[in-house]
Write a protein that holds these residues in place. Sequence first.
Motif, PDB file in Angstrom:
ATOM      1  N   GLY A 308      -2.327 -26.195  13.487  1.00 30.08           N
ATOM      2  CA  GLY A 308      -2.547 -25.257  14.574  1.00 30.08           C
ATOM      3  C   GLY A 308      -1.591 -24.086  14.625  1.00 30.08           C
ATOM      4  N   PHE A 309      -0.881 -23.824  13.527  1.00 34.10           N
ATOM      5  CA  PHE A 309       0.001 -22.659  13.465  1.00 34.10           C
ATOM      6  C   PHE A 309      -0.804 -21.444  12.982  1.00 34.10           C
ATOM      7  N   SER A 310      -0.259 -20.256  13.186  1.00 30.51           N
ATOM      8  CA  SER A 310      -0.863 -19.068  12.614  1.00 30.51           C
ATOM      9  C   SER A 310      -0.908 -19.217  11.094  1.00 30.51           C
ATOM     10  N   GLN A 311      -2.021 -18.794  10.486  1.00 35.83           N
ATOM     11  CA  GLN A 311      -2.151 -18.935   9.033  1.00 35.83           C
ATOM     12  C   GLN A 311      -1.062 -18.180   8.281  1.00 35.83           C
ATOM     13  N   GLN A 312      -0.553 -17.106   8.852  1.00 32.76           N
ATOM     14  CA  GLN A 312       0.445 -16.282   8.167  1.00 32.76           C
ATOM     15  C   GLN A 312       1.854 -16.854   8.245  1.00 32.76           C
ATOM     16  N   THR A 313       2.074 -17.907   9.033  1.00 32.29           N
ATOM     17  CA  THR A 313       3.422 -18.430   9.239  1.00 32.29           C
ATOM     18  C   THR A 313       4.051 -18.863   7.917  1.00 32.29           C
ATOM     19  N   GLY A 314       5.219 -18.335   7.622  1.00 29.50           N
ATOM     20  CA  GLY A 314       5.919 -18.662   6.387  1.00 29.50           C
ATOM     21  C   GLY A 314       5.350 -17.995   5.157  1.00 29.50           C
ATOM     22  N   LEU A 315       4.334 -17.159   5.321  1.00 24.94           N
ATOM     23  CA  LEU A 315       3.655 -16.547   4.179  1.00 24.94           C
ATOM     24  C   LEU A 315       3.619 -15.023   4.281  1.00 24.94           C
ATOM     25  N   GLN A 316       4.497 -14.457   5.077  1.00 27.84           N
ATOM     26  CA  GLN A 316       4.563 -13.002   5.213  1.00 27.84           C
ATOM     27  C   GLN A 316       5.446 -12.447   4.097  1.00 27.84           C
ATOM     28  N   LEU A 317       4.838 -12.332   2.923  1.00 26.22           N
ATOM     29  CA  LEU A 317       5.547 -12.009   1.694  1.00 26.22           C
ATOM     30  C   LEU A 317       5.215 -10.594   1.264  1.00 26.22           C
ATOM     31  N   LYS A 318       6.047 -10.010   0.423  1.00 30.65           N
ATOM     32  CA  LYS A 318       5.779  -8.670  -0.102  1.00 30.65           C
ATOM     33  C   LYS A 318       5.421  -8.741  -1.570  1.00 30.65           C
ATOM     34  N   SER A 319       4.532  -7.861  -1.997  1.00 30.20           N
ATOM     35  CA  SER A 319       4.170  -7.787  -3.403  1.00 30.20           C
ATOM     36  C   SER A 319       5.290  -7.126  -4.195  1.00 30.20           C
ATOM     37  N   ILE A 320       5.237  -7.307  -5.525  1.00 35.27           N
ATOM     38  CA  ILE A 320       6.242  -6.652  -6.366  1.00 35.27           C
ATOM     39  C   ILE A 320       5.937  -5.161  -6.497  1.00 35.27           C
ATOM     40  N   ALA A 321       4.671  -4.770  -6.301  1.00 37.18           N
ATOM     41  CA  ALA A 321       4.223  -3.371  -6.225  1.00 37.18           C
ATOM     42  C   ALA A 321       4.353  -2.606  -7.545  1.00 37.18           C
ATOM     43  N   PHE A 322       5.497  -2.675  -8.188  1.00 36.94           N
ATOM     44  CA  PHE A 322       5.671  -1.961  -9.458  1.00 36.94           C
ATOM     45  C   PHE A 322       6.734  -2.657 -10.290  1.00 36.94           C
TER      46      PHE A 322
END
Length: 322
Positions: A308-322
Amino acid sequence: MTTIKTAIIGGAGYTGGELVRLLIHHPHVEIAYIHSNSQKNKPVTSTHPDLLGETDLLFTDAVQTEGIQAVFLALPHGETKSFLDTHPFAEDTIIIDLSTDFRDESHDFVYGLPEINLTTIQQAKKIANPGCFATGIQLALAPAISKGWVKDTIHVSGITGSTGAGKKLADTSHFSYRTNNLSVYKLFTHQHLKEIRQTFKHLDPSFGGEILFVPYRGNFTRGIWITAYFPFEGSEEEAIQTYQEFYKDAAFTFVSVQDIDLKQVINTNKCILHVQKEGGMLVIYSAIDNLLKGAAGQAIQNFNIALGFSQQTGLQLKSIAF
């Protein structure tokens, strides 16, 4: 704040390491122990040195079941069932298995593809995490299958990074083989096709088309790129609108109207799709990180849903982008 006492079984491999990296920062997780037979009594940082300064935990070969509220199983394929037979957890323990052992419907595990089975996962205690290629392919084609657009054969190619082969050394995962190289394996017979067909039959009971899948070993470490196509009589605009509507409430799957690339998803739990029509074919590109959306990240997404947690919890990650 609610804290879930959590165990990781098989914490020394690539997927196990990703679970550790994510769960030590998850606000609702207390890691009770990290299990590994091969690394028992050694610091977790001896195997995952990037975690220096973030954890003082040691690997253990002891399995504690009492009081464990959630367990992630990152064991080799074929070993999970016997492990659970030997080490039964309480009925109310959330069990998330990342192997192939429980993905078919002959078992009492829920198939953990959130974009398709969200409501079922919310009620589940036992969750079978999808395979990495299976995730990329199913998300690429689910809207089309659900609409009944696929009448016959689907052509799919997919290229995966070397981490998809696991941490054990093999000729085809060795640096001198992979670098500056490309090769095909398991032509039309990849093990993930079984779970893909299972999902497609749920989306469209009449689906009986062939899935001709060509998997490639890539000369990079992580990520999966899928290209899928089939004959399509509708317009590109109709297809894009259908895909956007299908994924409008998805926490991590997005439809891009611009061209996409693999680096957009590396180090994230995202799946990014691009849809276009060319030469009478609907072509879908799908990009995921095989270790995150294709494994550990999706497992934690399922953990969040089941508790029942927010799906994004612990998964707010950044891409490597370049």
